[in-house]
Design a protein around this motif. Structure first.
Motif, PDB file in Angstrom:
ATOM      1  N   GLU A  99      32.292  45.166  52.132  1.00  0.00           N
ATOM      2  CA  GLU A  99      32.468  44.308  50.966  1.00  0.00           C
ATOM      3  C   GLU A  99      33.898  43.774  50.885  1.00  0.00           C
ATOM      4  N   GLY A 100      34.049  42.560  50.387  1.00  0.00           N
ATOM      5  CA  GLY A 100      35.367  41.970  50.170  1.00  0.00           C
ATOM      6  C   GLY A 100      35.736  41.998  48.703  1.00  0.00           C
ATOM      7  N   TRP A 103      42.948  42.018  47.371  1.00  0.00           N
ATOM      8  CA  TRP A 103      43.787  43.194  47.579  1.00  0.00           C
ATOM      9  C   TRP A 103      44.640  43.420  46.337  1.00  0.00           C
ATOM     10  N   TYR A 154      33.776  48.369  48.390  1.00  0.00           N
ATOM     11  CA  TYR A 154      35.224  48.243  48.590  1.00  0.00           C
ATOM     12  C   TYR A 154      35.942  48.692  47.318  1.00  0.00           C
ATOM     13  N   SER A 159      41.759  46.740  52.262  1.00  0.00           N
ATOM     14  CA  SER A 159      40.874  46.534  53.406  1.00  0.00           C
ATOM     15  C   SER A 159      40.573  47.819  54.169  1.00  0.00           C
ATOM     16  N   GLY A 204      31.841  41.801  57.750  1.00  0.00           N
ATOM     17  CA  GLY A 204      32.574  41.921  56.503  1.00  0.00           C
ATOM     18  C   GLY A 204      32.985  40.559  56.001  1.00  0.00           C
ATOM     19  N   CYS A 205      33.246  40.472  54.708  1.00  0.00           N
ATOM     20  CA  CYS A 205      33.589  39.200  54.083  1.00  0.00           C
ATOM     21  C   CYS A 205      34.976  39.266  53.467  1.00  0.00           C
ATOM     22  N   SER A 206      35.814  38.260  53.710  1.00  0.00           N
ATOM     23  CA  SER A 206      37.138  38.133  53.103  1.00  0.00           C
ATOM     24  C   SER A 206      37.993  39.359  53.400  1.00  0.00           C
ATOM     25  N   ALA A 207      38.362  40.148  52.376  1.00  0.00           N
ATOM     26  CA  ALA A 207      39.114  41.379  52.642  1.00  0.00           C
ATOM     27  C   ALA A 207      38.300  42.318  53.518  1.00  0.00           C
ATOM     28  N   GLY A 208      36.975  42.246  53.402  1.00  0.00           N
ATOM     29  CA  GLY A 208      36.106  43.017  54.277  1.00  0.00           C
ATOM     30  C   GLY A 208      36.086  42.449  55.688  1.00  0.00           C
ATOM     31  N   GLY A 236      37.587  36.147  57.106  1.00  0.00           N
ATOM     32  CA  GLY A 236      38.622  37.157  57.276  1.00  0.00           C
ATOM     33  C   GLY A 236      39.755  36.720  58.191  1.00  0.00           C
ATOM     34  N   CYS A 345      32.853  32.976  51.909  1.00  0.00           N
ATOM     35  CA  CYS A 345      31.886  34.010  52.279  1.00  0.00           C
ATOM     36  C   CYS A 345      30.462  33.464  52.270  1.00  0.00           C
TER      37      CYS A 345
END
Length: 401
Positions: A99-100, A103, A154, A159, A204-208, A236, A345
């Protein structure tokens, strides 16, 4: 709340390394416009197409074994995941999705975050709908629908890469245990049958998506040597590029995240050996111009509200990204799907992953392109023409309620 780039360009790229070992790494996602860090596309946006049923709702499992290893969310609660068992020909295959959700880069923002589902399992929804790459329906997810599918929640703010040695600063109790959460989740899933996986995909998406890069090598090392293991990151891929206001937002932001949570220990030794750790999480390209205050307020919320000067600036981000990926494009075993859609995403929504109305490049959806790459059906390097030439784009409008 901290800021991070949010989408206008959508980049999905993946590559394969170590062909003899049969594994790969994938990256998805380059985003431009400055937005708040907590961009969520989960439970509040439920698209229906007549296929969904209650079987698509997957309960949250809290990781009880995390208590013994100290693998806690920011607030000290147990981390969690959602698991739907595979069936038929996919029963020995595993797809994990990280998951994203941005941060936290300071004590203040991490304290705020621990009062949300991105910092505490206390606030996580007890069920989520599995759509897109997690769907169990072949019409929505033709290549991975019958695999064992896992959504890893998340809740560490770095991350899945923070370390406890950096905790308890300024007298504030926060748990920086992202690396321990990753390890505990891996041990849990291995005990559930992943240790015998024949095929596996970490996404994973973005931060993920960034976490997918960080942990891909370790993911490969946990699985059988004869298994086909690849990694695919959605949204990402981040550049060290001045934002539309001319500020080096990402440079300063990642510096603070890495320093606050001790992320350097989770980064690849070859990367931190040649550059500062906070620079190892993105690529560098410089080009900026100052703009009047408020100039980007409407454009950042809807691509349709951007004027010709703003569109030209955004195309500059596209050019920088393609330049950064130029060497990778020569990799015969790698793949990418880079479209020019205003959305962040695209793997977890049926509308963007695989449906009659999904974005396409050369008549291929994202799902079809990822499948072509994973199963080596054909070379898959899809690069869109510049916005607004693609009529299949699914463009988000953040000015709507």
């Amino acid at each position: 709340m901290a800021t991070n780039p949010d989408p206008w360009l959508r980049a999905l790229t993946w590559w394969r390394k170590g062909a003899k070992r049969g594994w790969a790494t994938a990256t998805v996602g380059f985003t431009i416009v400055i937005f708040i860090a907590f961009t969520l596309f989960s439970d509040s946006r439920n698209y229906t197409d007549g296929v969904h049923s209650t079987d698509d709702l997957v309960p949250l499992t809290l990781l009880q074994r995390a208590q013994a290893t100290g693998a806690f969310c920011l607030d000290g609660s147990l981390p969690g995941y959602h698991f739907q068992e595979g069936f038929g020909s996919g029963s020995a295959n595993w797809l994990l999705h990280l998951e994203g959700g941005g941060w936290c880069n300071s004590i203040q923002t991490c304290n705020a975050r621990k009062g949300t589902a991105l910092g505490s399992s206390k606030y996580m929804g007890r069920v989520v709908r599995f759509d897109g790459i997690l769907s169990r329906h072949p019409s929505q997810n033709p290549d991975f629908y019958n695999w064992n599918r896992v959504k890893i929640r998340y809740c560490d703010g770095a991350s899945f890469a923070g370390h406890p040695e950096s905790e308890f600063k300024n007298g504030t109790e926060l748990f920086f245990r992202g690396q321990l959460i990753w390890e505990a989740i891996m041990n849990e899933l291995l005990s559930l049958g992943m240790s015998k996986a024949k095929q596996a995909l970490l996404s994973g998406c973005s931060a993920g998506g960034l976490a997918t890069f960080i942990h891909c090598d370790d993911f490969r090392d946990h699985l059988p040597k004869d298994a086909t293991v690849k990694c695919f990151a959605d949204a990402g891929f981040f550049l060290d590029e001045p934002d539309v206001l001319g500020n080096l937002t990402m440079l300063a932001f990642y510096h603070d995240v890495v320093k606050l949570q001790g992320v350097a220990k989770s980064l690849h030794k070859n990367c931190v050996g040649i550059m500062e750790p906070f620079k190892a999480v993105y690529l560098s390209s410089r080009n900026y111009q100052k703009y009047p205050k408020g100039y980007w307020s409407s454009c950042r919320l809807s691509i349709q509200k951007c004027d010709s000067t703003q569109i030209q600036r955004l195309q500059g981000f596209r050019d920088s990204m393609l330049k950064a990926l130029s060497m990778f494009q020569e990799n015969k075993e790698g793949g990418m799907f880079i479209n020019s859609c205003f959305v962040h995403c695209q793997t977890l929504m049926n509308e963007t992953w695989h449906s009659p109305n999904s974005p396409r490049i050369n008549n291929k959806t994202i799902a079809e392109s990822v499948g072509d790459w994973y199963f080596d059906r054909e070379v898959s390097k899809q690069i869109d023409c510049p916005y607004p030439c693609n009529p299949t784009c699914y463009n988000m409008d953040y000015t709507r309620d």
